[in-house]
Scaffold this motif. Structure first.
Motif, PDB file in Angstrom:
ATOM      1  N   GLU A 121      -0.065  53.362 -36.783  1.00  0.00           N
ATOM      2  CA  GLU A 121       1.133  54.155 -37.062  1.00  0.00           C
ATOM      3  C   GLU A 121       1.549  54.967 -35.834  1.00  0.00           C
ATOM      4  OE1 GLU A 121       0.616  57.231 -39.949  1.00  0.00           O
ATOM      5  OE2 GLU A 121       2.744  57.751 -40.007  1.00  0.00           O
ATOM      6  N   ALA A 133      -6.481  56.770 -47.574  1.00  0.00           N
ATOM      7  CA  ALA A 133      -6.881  58.176 -47.691  1.00  0.00           C
ATOM      8  C   ALA A 133      -7.099  58.549 -49.150  1.00  0.00           C
ATOM      9  CB  ALA A 133      -5.809  59.067 -47.073  1.00  0.00           C
ATOM     10  N   ASN A 134      -6.264  57.996 -50.010  1.00  0.00           N
ATOM     11  CA  ASN A 134      -6.341  58.306 -51.436  1.00  0.00           C
ATOM     12  C   ASN A 134      -7.693  57.945 -52.031  1.00  0.00           C
ATOM     13  OD1 ASN A 134      -5.111  59.197 -53.902  1.00  0.00           O
ATOM     14  ND2 ASN A 134      -4.984  57.049 -54.503  1.00  0.00           N
ATOM     15  N   LYS A 143      -2.021  65.307 -47.830  1.00  0.00           N
ATOM     16  CA  LYS A 143      -2.652  64.133 -48.447  1.00  0.00           C
ATOM     17  C   LYS A 143      -3.903  63.775 -47.671  1.00  0.00           C
ATOM     18  CE  LYS A 143       0.781  61.056 -48.580  1.00  0.00           C
ATOM     19  NZ  LYS A 143       1.481  59.807 -48.926  1.00  0.00           N
ATOM     20  N   PRO A 144      -4.964  63.317 -48.291  1.00  0.00           N
ATOM     21  CA  PRO A 144      -5.148  63.263 -49.740  1.00  0.00           C
ATOM     22  C   PRO A 144      -5.383  64.668 -50.296  1.00  0.00           C
ATOM     23  CG  PRO A 144      -7.114  62.480 -48.605  1.00  0.00           C
ATOM     24  CD  PRO A 144      -6.093  62.743 -47.555  1.00  0.00           C
ATOM     25  N   ARG A 183       0.213  44.677 -48.450  1.00  0.00           N
ATOM     26  CA  ARG A 183       0.371  45.703 -47.424  1.00  0.00           C
ATOM     27  C   ARG A 183      -0.068  45.196 -46.046  1.00  0.00           C
ATOM     28  NH1 ARG A 183       2.037  50.254 -49.193  1.00  0.00           N
ATOM     29  NH2 ARG A 183       1.732  50.335 -51.427  1.00  0.00           N
ATOM     30  N   MET A 201       7.147  60.601 -46.447  1.00  0.00           N
ATOM     31  CA  MET A 201       7.625  59.327 -45.920  1.00  0.00           C
ATOM     32  C   MET A 201       7.631  58.295 -47.022  1.00  0.00           C
ATOM     33  SD  MET A 201       6.108  57.792 -42.437  1.00  0.00           S
ATOM     34  CE  MET A 201       7.070  56.885 -41.273  1.00  0.00           C
ATOM     35  N   HIS A 205       1.805  53.507 -42.277  1.00  0.00           N
ATOM     36  CA  HIS A 205       1.738  54.812 -42.928  1.00  0.00           C
ATOM     37  C   HIS A 205       1.345  54.666 -44.404  1.00  0.00           C
ATOM     38  CE1 HIS A 205       2.840  58.998 -43.738  1.00  0.00           C
ATOM     39  NE2 HIS A 205       3.338  58.546 -44.871  1.00  0.00           N
ATOM     40  N   SER A 206       1.945  53.686 -45.072  1.00  0.00           N
ATOM     41  CA  SER A 206       1.620  53.428 -46.476  1.00  0.00           C
ATOM     42  C   SER A 206       0.154  53.058 -46.635  1.00  0.00           C
ATOM     43  CB  SER A 206       2.467  52.279 -47.011  1.00  0.00           C
ATOM     44  OG  SER A 206       3.705  52.765 -47.416  1.00  0.00           O
ATOM     45  N   GLU A 243       5.464  51.274 -38.268  1.00  0.00           N
ATOM     46  CA  GLU A 243       5.105  52.664 -38.544  1.00  0.00           C
ATOM     47  C   GLU A 243       5.078  52.934 -40.048  1.00  0.00           C
ATOM     48  OE1 GLU A 243       7.636  55.556 -36.599  1.00  0.00           O
ATOM     49  OE2 GLU A 243       6.705  57.183 -37.736  1.00  0.00           O
ATOM     50  N   ARG A 244       6.142  52.448 -40.722  1.00  0.00           N
ATOM     51  CA  ARG A 244       6.271  52.695 -42.157  1.00  0.00           C
ATOM     52  C   ARG A 244       5.154  52.018 -42.943  1.00  0.00           C
ATOM     53  NH1 ARG A 244      11.513  51.577 -42.175  1.00  0.00           N
ATOM     54  NH2 ARG A 244      11.117  49.499 -42.960  1.00  0.00           N
ATOM     55  N   SER A 260      -1.374  53.665 -55.658  1.00  0.00           N
ATOM     56  CA  SER A 260      -2.650  54.263 -56.086  1.00  0.00           C
ATOM     57  C   SER A 260      -2.610  55.786 -55.955  1.00  0.00           C
ATOM     58  CB  SER A 260      -3.823  53.658 -55.312  1.00  0.00           C
ATOM     59  OG  SER A 260      -3.662  53.839 -53.927  1.00  0.00           O
ATOM     60  N   SER A 261      -1.919  56.304 -54.932  1.00  0.00           N
ATOM     61  CA  SER A 261      -1.796  57.757 -54.796  1.00  0.00           C
ATOM     62  C   SER A 261      -0.951  58.320 -55.934  1.00  0.00           C
ATOM     63  CB  SER A 261      -1.120  58.130 -53.483  1.00  0.00           C
ATOM     64  OG  SER A 261      -1.791  57.545 -52.398  1.00  0.00           O
ATOM     65  N   LYS A 284      -2.219  53.821 -44.648  1.00  0.00           N
ATOM     66  CA  LYS A 284      -3.011  55.017 -44.353  1.00  0.00           C
ATOM     67  C   LYS A 284      -3.125  55.898 -45.607  1.00  0.00           C
ATOM     68  CE  LYS A 284      -1.370  58.695 -42.167  1.00  0.00           C
ATOM     69  NZ  LYS A 284      -0.770  59.505 -41.096  1.00  0.00           N
ATOM     70  N   GLY A 285      -2.000  56.079 -46.291  1.00  0.00           N
ATOM     71  CA  GLY A 285      -1.985  56.911 -47.503  1.00  0.00           C
ATOM     72  C   GLY A 285      -2.865  56.321 -48.590  1.00  0.00           C
ATOM     73  N   ALA A 286      -2.748  55.003 -48.765  1.00  0.00           N
ATOM     74  CA  ALA A 286      -3.535  54.340 -49.805  1.00  0.00           C
ATOM     75  C   ALA A 286      -5.029  54.461 -49.501  1.00  0.00           C
ATOM     76  CB  ALA A 286      -3.124  52.875 -49.900  1.00  0.00           C
ATOM     77  N   PHE A 298      -5.292  49.780 -55.859  1.00  0.00           N
ATOM     78  CA  PHE A 298      -5.437  49.655 -54.405  1.00  0.00           C
ATOM     79  C   PHE A 298      -5.642  48.196 -54.002  1.00  0.00           C
ATOM     80  CE2 PHE A 298      -8.109  49.287 -50.637  1.00  0.00           C
ATOM     81  CZ  PHE A 298      -7.395  50.035 -49.714  1.00  0.00           C
ATOM     82  N   GLU A 309       3.406  54.951 -52.647  1.00  0.00           N
ATOM     83  CA  GLU A 309       2.103  54.284 -52.608  1.00  0.00           C
ATOM     84  C   GLU A 309       1.488  54.340 -54.021  1.00  0.00           C
ATOM     85  OE1 GLU A 309      -1.098  52.778 -52.467  1.00  0.00           O
ATOM     86  OE2 GLU A 309      -1.671  54.890 -52.286  1.00  0.00           O
TER      87      GLU A 309
END
Lengths: 109, 224
Positions: free
Chosen positions: A68, A53-54, B109-110, A25, B59, A46-47, A42-43, B16-17, A49-51, A18, B14
């Motif tokens: 986003e 959230a993970n 997710k997550p 990022r 995405m 979004h990435s 947006e893209r 790390s995910s 956001k995913g990282a 991360f 992504e």
């Protein structure tokens, strides 16, 4: 973090991944915001956001999510206004994470 | 293919995910194939021996998960696969759209560990069921093919009763039938041929033939 099932080593690895990806990022989002390129904003948001959230980083995830959705709706001014918040949240988080994994790395002794 | 744990493709841009999913699934014993974006995932799917469970991020650059689902639906393939969309979108309309595009399932997710585990197990169950069903259909098709070869028009020689097979080769009737069916032959002599062929032949060699009262000839007078 129960998804890691108490796996310290994996936690460390995920955090390291991360942190190594993070600055790139943030830069990507910043460039997209400057260019006013809505799909790119947006893209990249979004990435992020995913990282976030993970690793259950709720506040960073929240800001990335707001950028986003603003970009998706074409509200570029709103997206741009969140740049500072994104920056701040990322800096706080990365400092915290760096401290955590450094502490882990030092061991118990 | 053995019905063990299926291989799982993880298409997630992504890092790390992706690493997290990879680690969790490997820990549960599933062989994992990671892909960094949609294009790489699509290459793996179209390559030789692709994984059967496809976890696709909604995405991602290259090709989005939904697009891959759509492409898979449009491409007729004998290969089995089970697609799971990975989505951070929680709008109901998005989930419906993903499933309509051809995804078999979705995970938010997550991901929640237990939910992921249960969904992968469900996928494995369905894949194994489909495999068993496919095998059954192939067995039935083979059996049907067998029956058909005995049902078509067979060219038979009017004199020696040999049958011409599909390679233009004249085969003895019994050989042909035993090659094309489960039937086996035990050779004997029917009463008619005994009278008309065997008896005169034996007489020619001076052998006296005893009558065979134990084997009554069927016919109007033969029945008690």
């Amino acid at each position: 973090m129960d998804r890691l099932d108490g796996d310290e080593e994996l936690l460390r690895e995920i955090v390291e991944v991360f942190l190594s990806e993070g600055p790139g990022r943030i830069e990507e989002i910043r460039t997209a915001l400057q260019e006013g390129d809505a799909p790119k904003i947006e893209r990249s948001a979004h990435s992020m956001k995913g990282a976030a959230a993970n690793i259950s980083a709720c506040r960073l995830r929240g800001v990335a999510h707001d950028i986003e959705s603003a970009a998706r709706q074409g509200a570029l001014a709103l997206a741009a206004s969140l740049e500072d918040a994104l920056d701040r949240e990322y800096r706080i988080l990365s400092a915290e994470l760096t401290k955590t994994i450094t502490a882990c790395g030092d061991g118990d002794g | 293919m053995a019905m063990g744990d299926p291989r799982i493709l993880i298409a997630e841009d992504e890092p790390s995910s992706r690493r997290m999913l990879e680690s969790v699934l490997s820990k549960w014993g599933y062989p994992v194939v990671p892909a960094r974006d949609g294009a790489e995932a699509w290459d793996i799917i179209q390559g030789e021996d692709p994984p059967e469970i496809l976890i696709l991020d909604w995405m991602m650059p290259g090709k989005e998960g939904v697009e891959i689902c759509r492409l898979l639906r449009q491409t007729p393939s004998v290969r089995l696969h089970y697609t799971i969309l990975l989505t951070s979108r929680d709008d109901k309309a998005d989930v419906v759209m993903g499933l309509e595009a051809g995804a078999d399932d979705y995970i938010k997710k997550p991901f929640d560990r237990e939910e992921l585990r249960a969904r992968i197990r469900a996928a494995t169950r369905i894949l194994n069921l489909q495999k068993a069903l496919g095998q059954r259909v192939r067995d039935l098709e083979d059996a049907l093919e067998h029956i058909k070869t005995l049902q078509g028009i067979l060219p038979i020689c009017s004199y020696c009763k040999k049958i011409r097979d599909d390679r233009n080769y004249w085969q003895q009737l019994e050989l042909y039938i035993s090659n094309h069916s489960e039937a086996e032959f035990s050779h004997a002599i029917c009463p008619d041929c005994f009278e008309t062929v065997v008896k005169p032949e034996l007489l020619r060699y001076g052998v006296t033939v005893r009558e065979r009262p134990a084997l009554p000839r069927p016919g109007p007078s033969g029945t008690p």
